[in-house]
Enzyme design. Structure first.
Site, PDB file in Angstrom:
ATOM      1  N   ASP A 128      15.328  25.662   7.412  1.00 41.06           N
ATOM      2  CA  ASP A 128      14.222  25.858   6.472  1.00 41.06           C
ATOM      3  C   ASP A 128      13.289  24.662   6.442  1.00 41.06           C
ATOM      4  O   ASP A 128      13.657  23.547   6.828  1.00 41.06           O
ATOM      5  CB  ASP A 128      14.751  26.151   5.070  1.00 41.06           C
ATOM      6  CG  ASP A 128      15.557  25.000   4.492  1.00 41.06           C
ATOM      7  OD1 ASP A 128      16.425  24.456   5.209  1.00 41.06           O
ATOM      8  OD2 ASP A 128      15.333  24.635   3.313  1.00 41.06           O
ATOM      9  N   GLU A 135      18.315  23.776   2.801  1.00 34.36           N
ATOM     10  CA  GLU A 135      18.511  22.362   2.485  1.00 34.36           C
ATOM     11  C   GLU A 135      17.410  21.828   1.583  1.00 34.36           C
ATOM     12  O   GLU A 135      17.649  20.975   0.729  1.00 34.36           O
ATOM     13  CB  GLU A 135      18.567  21.551   3.789  1.00 34.36           C
ATOM     14  CG  GLU A 135      19.062  20.115   3.631  1.00 34.36           C
ATOM     15  CD  GLU A 135      17.936  19.123   3.379  1.00 34.36           C
ATOM     16  OE1 GLU A 135      18.235  17.953   3.087  1.00 34.36           O
ATOM     17  OE2 GLU A 135      16.752  19.534   3.481  1.00 34.36           O
TER      18      GLU A 135
END
Length: 570
Positions: free
Chosen positions: A170, A237
């Site tokens: 991400d 994350e």
């Protein structure tokens, strides 16, 4: 900067050692005999241990560590040095940047919120780009989008603990109104011949491509690992890691148990930098803690024509002022990896480039002199948040109409906890400040662990969100750190005209997915093997980038680390 006076003893002056020599010598002899304590006498205890060229054992450097399998090493080096390889790996990074795998704070559960579906594209892209890898590894999924690739070694994990390398799929979102500010569109993955531009180039798709590329190179070389190699890619994350980071950790813990991993590698915040006119490879061996503090103030409302002396917004403002007026004190202690970094600077940097005032205080810090620890932190004010808990008021809400007395007001404060402190200490500090203000205004008070009814009036409530203690400090005197250090020395180069690259422990001020993996190993290292400049190559902001000449060599570093970690397997 004012330097302290060098209080060297006059060689002709009398001292207590002369006046009481027999007694002291007898006592020292007894200590040496009974406890085997090495005792050294110094004419300048504030300087001698940290003088250039001293043989004190401070900040030792390991030699370059080259893999035993020269044939595989040569194969990988030749590949990484070829222009054709450069073109291919740059295209792979550009391609994955083009997938806008943004993670948002308000994402719903995986399977219910369609915005998660972008990660199916990321998985598909990785599989299509690395068919050789996926033909040789076992792929597991943690909560759908957490990817775990296991390249099994010939030696059972019970005899040779696996090596684990982490990355995340991400990226931080790009606001639509900010796209115009980018030199190249954030999701074009544009390569201009020197730099690869785009969201995720550094954080963290470059790292992801590099570690999977290292396994691809090793497989194609014909290498068969003894130690199992695991790659794990989270999906969230940037928004705390609860949806993928934690499930991945839980999966691996069930597979390998507590302390079942040899070492963990994850992204770092500094990489290779030049400080004190010396090149350092900064390996983060710990992270600061994290805490969001919420404060709610409630009271009775009414018409603005008849206000109280202090309404909830005024009282909340008083609380914010009290908090900002009473920051946490900072100190440099031996527990903090940044102390090790300062030691490395004192020993290895040019004498003229390392501040004498800092050098003189290092011995006091090492001897747990609290005043010396505080003085050193004060003299390093530009680095203060490596040594103290930071606090930032990030959100404040209150009032809905200009002619109505507000009934509630609230704030959220973000804190990054120093390695020496704890969540309990922070809570105690905040409660002591806010409780006084509640008493002053005749209001009820509920601390962090007391029940709070939001409907109750004339009350101040405190609560914690996303609490995380400071990370354990990974050992730097153990085999995994030495292998990592030797690999860095072998593969990476110093900056500028420096003749050597000094490997040093460092502190990660932010948090990565490693926060979920503490039980799996003591050896957790956060390090990006490139020169990160301009605020981590502008990660999280406009024009994120990575230099191509550095990026293309990252796989050589990770492949060499895998080989070197294999060489110590019996």
């Amino acid at each position: 900067m004012t330097e302290p006076v060098d209080k060297r003893r006059d060689k002709n002056s009398k001292s207590p050692w002369v006046l009481h020599g027999a007694l002291v010598i007898g006592l020292v002899s007894a200590l040496i005999a009974i406890y085997n304590i090495p005792i050294q006498f110094s004419s300048s205890p504030e300087l001698d241990n940290y003088g250039l060229g001293t043989e004190s054992g401070i900040c030792p450097q390991v030699p370059k560590l080259s893999p035993r399998n020269k044939q595989v090493e040569q194969y990988i080096r030749e590949k990484v040095d070829s222009e054709e390889y450069h073109r291919k790996i740059i295209n792979k990074l550009s391609g994955i940047i083009r997938i806008p795998s943004e993670s948002y704070d308000d994402l719903g559960p995986i399977g219910e919120d369609d915005r998660w579906n972008i990660f199916f594209q990321v998985e598909g892209y990785i599989k299509a780009s690395y068919p050789t890898v996926f033909a040789n590894v076992k792929l597991d999924h943690a909560n759908t989008h957490g990817l775990i690739l296991t390249w099994e070694g010939s030696v059972p994990p019970s005899e040779a603990k696996p090596i684990l390398m982490l990355a995340h799929q991400d990226v931080v979102p790009v606001l639509a109104e900010n796209v115009k500010d980018w030199t190249y569109p954030p999701y074009d993955g544009h390569y201009d011949g020197e730099i690869i531009w785009g969201r995720g180039a550094t954080d963290d798709k470059g790292y992801l491509i590099s570690i999977i590329e290292s396994v691809d190179l090793l497989i194609k070389s014909g290498y068969k690992p003894k130690r199992t190699v695991i790659l794990a890619f989270g999906c969230d994350e940037e928004i705390s890691g609860e949806n993928c980071g934690r499930p991945i950790s839980d999966f691996l813990r069930r597979q390998y148990g507590d302390d079942g991993i040899y070492l963990i590698m994850d992204e770092g915040s500094t990489g290779i930098q030049r400080e004190f006119d010396q090149s350092f490879a900064m390996v983060s061996v710990a992270e600061k803690g994290y805490l969001d503090v919420g404060i709610n103030v409630s009271s009775t409302g009414g018409h603005a024509s008849n206000p109280p002396d202090h309404n909830v917004i005024g009282i909340l403002s008083e609380i914010v002022v009290a908090i900002e007026s009473n920051p946490f004190s900072g100190k440099v202690t031996p527990k903090n990896p940044m102390f090790r970094f300062l030691e490395c600077g004192a020993i290895h940097a040019p004498e003229s480039s390392f501040p004498k005032a800092v050098r003189r205080k290092l011995n006091k810090v090492a001897q747990n002199d609290i005043m010396g620890q505080e003085q050193l932190a004060h003299s390093l004010d530009d680095m203060r948040y490596f040594f103290q808990t930071s606090q930032s008021v990030g959100k404040i809400n209150g009032g809905v109409k200009i002619n109505a007395i507000p009934e509630t007001a609230s704030t959220l404060i973000n804190l990054r906890l120093a390695v020496e402190t704890s969540i309990a200490q922070v809570e105690e500090h905040y409660e002591s400040l806010v409780h006084k203000i509640a008493r002053k205004h005749g209001m009820a008070f509920a601390g962090f662990h007391s029940p709070c009814n939001p409907a109750e009036k004339r009350k101040i409530c405190m609560f914690g969100v996303d609490a995380l203690e400071p990370a354990p400090v990974s050992p730097v005197d153990a085999e995994p750190y030495r292998i990592l250090s030797g690999t860095i020395k072998n593969v990476l180069k110093p900056l500028g005209s420096d003749d050597q690259l000094i490997v040093t422990p460092y502190l990660m001020p932010a948090n990565t997915d490693t926060k979920f993996f503490w039980a799996l190993t003591k050896n957790i290292f956060r390090f990006t093997p490139v020169n990160l400049v301009e605020n981590l190559n502008r990660a999280h902001t406009t024009d994120e980038f990575i230099r191509a000449e550095e990026f293309v060599r990252e796989p050589l570093f990770f492949a060499t680390l895998i080989l070197n970690a294999d060489d110590v397997v019996d």
